[in-house]
Design an enzyme around this catalytic site. Structure first.
Site, mmCIF file in Angstrom:
data_model
loop_
_atom_site.group_PDB
_atom_site.id
_atom_site.type_symbol
_atom_site.label_atom_id
_atom_site.label_comp_id
_atom_site.label_asym_id
_atom_site.label_seq_id
_atom_site.Cartn_x
_atom_site.Cartn_y
_atom_site.Cartn_z
ATOM 1 C CB CYS A 84 -5.051 -0.284 2.229
ATOM 2 S SG CYS A 84 -5.693 1.408 2.330
ATOM 3 C CB CYS B 168 -0.913 0.024 1.223
ATOM 4 S SG CYS B 168 -1.911 1.529 1.298
ATOM 5 C CB CYS C 107 -2.204 4.699 3.740
ATOM 6 S SG CYS C 107 -2.760 4.849 5.427
#
Lengths: 104, 204
Positions: free
Chosen positions: B109, B104, B107
């Site tokens: 995820c 990710c 971020c």
């Protein structure tokens, strides 16, 4: 919009550091912060995009130096204040109460 | 660490979290018992074992495997794990010619219901910055070497779609039961940073 969070392909980072037998949480405050975020999120106080955008609004230096759950703390405080559910004054008063309780 | 002097000030982050929790509890915006239950769920009940059960089922049951690759959200839901509501889950299959890697970049995820909470390295800046640009060098750091003709596909997770890898079943595991196969499947293999190894002491 590209910000400090948009890390894909950014040069200059060293090796991926791994931890053997890593625990789910490293500190008690991380446990509490995790649960506070999930509970307020599940309560519908904010959605995931708002949450991520709040993290992305951190100062780049704070973002890169702060740990994962420090990002969460910043974002949850920020969102709940922006939505008027809590205020900075309430946080300050509560913090003083806790500090007072702690000192003899 | 190890400082138990009760007059010592709390580190700022600890104090801020305590402050936030106390305020939210006082205002009845959160229930302390619900917080404890959430921590227990993600610390003790949900973890990579969930994903390992899905992978082992796909290895022994071709019909399930076809379902998983077509509709992982539905196929995984059939296991009844506490789920990430509203998220689409996608399973990508490793083969001798295609290797999948999950990241990710923006971020963190991650398919919580299937793999538990992500490890620190997955959320770290070096992994997020480098996985898509130089996957072979990242894989090398994890001890994973691929032949030059293997195609690497990178899956960048986001708020709506979460990916996980269906690793290759290792050679020499033909005689193992589904339960025994579950024990072989690692979190790292389901992210694509490593492969599943045959159990030690068996001829591969």
């Amino acid at each position: 919009m590209s910000g400090v969070h948009d890390l894909a392909g950014r040069p200059g980072f060293g090796p991926v550091v791994r931890e053997a037998a890593e625990p789910v949480f490293h500190e008690e405050w991380e446990r509490r912060m995790f649960a506070l975020m999930v509970a307020t999120f599940a309560g519908g106080e904010f959605n995931l995009d708002e949450f991520r955008y709040a993290i992305e609004r951190m100062e780049p230096k704070e973002y890169l130096e702060g740990s994962y759950y420090e990002h969460w703390l910043f974002a949850v405080e920020q969102l709940l204040i922006e939505k008027g559910l809590i205020s900075e004054a309430e946080l300050r008063v509560m913090r003083e109460r806790i500090e007072k309780r702690k000192s003899p | 660490m190890g400082d138990h002097d009760h007059t010592a000030p709390l580190p700022d982050v600890v104090l801020r979290v305590k402050t936030l929790e106390s305020l939210l509890v006082e205002k009845k915006l959160v229930d302390p018992e619900a917080l404890d239950a959430l921590i227990d769920l993600y610390e003790n009940q949900i973890g990579p074992k969930n994903g390992a059960r899905v992978v082992a089922r796909a290895w022994v049951d071709p019909e399930f495997k076809a379902w998983l690759l077509k509709d992982a959200t539905g196929a995984v839901a059939s296991f009844g794990f506490a789920s990430d509501k509203g998220k689409t889950l996608v399973a990508v299959e490793n083969t001798p010619k295609v290797h999948n890697l999950v990241v990710c970049t923006l971020c963190s995820c991650y398919p919580w219901a299937t793999l538990g909470l992500p490890p620190v390295w997955y959320k770290s800046a070096p992994y997020r910055a480098r996985a898509a640009k130089e996957p072979r060098s990242v894989l090398h750091e994890f001890g994973t070497e691929l032949d030059d003709d293997v195609e690497i596909r990178i899956w960048d997770s986001n708020a709506e779609v979460r990916y996980f890898v269906l690793p290759e079943r290792p050679e020499g595991t033909e005689g193992l039961s589904e339960e025994e196969l579950v024990e072989l499947v690692t979190r790292d293999a389901m992210l694509g940073v490593s492969k599943v190894s045959a159990p030690k002491g068996r001829d591969a």
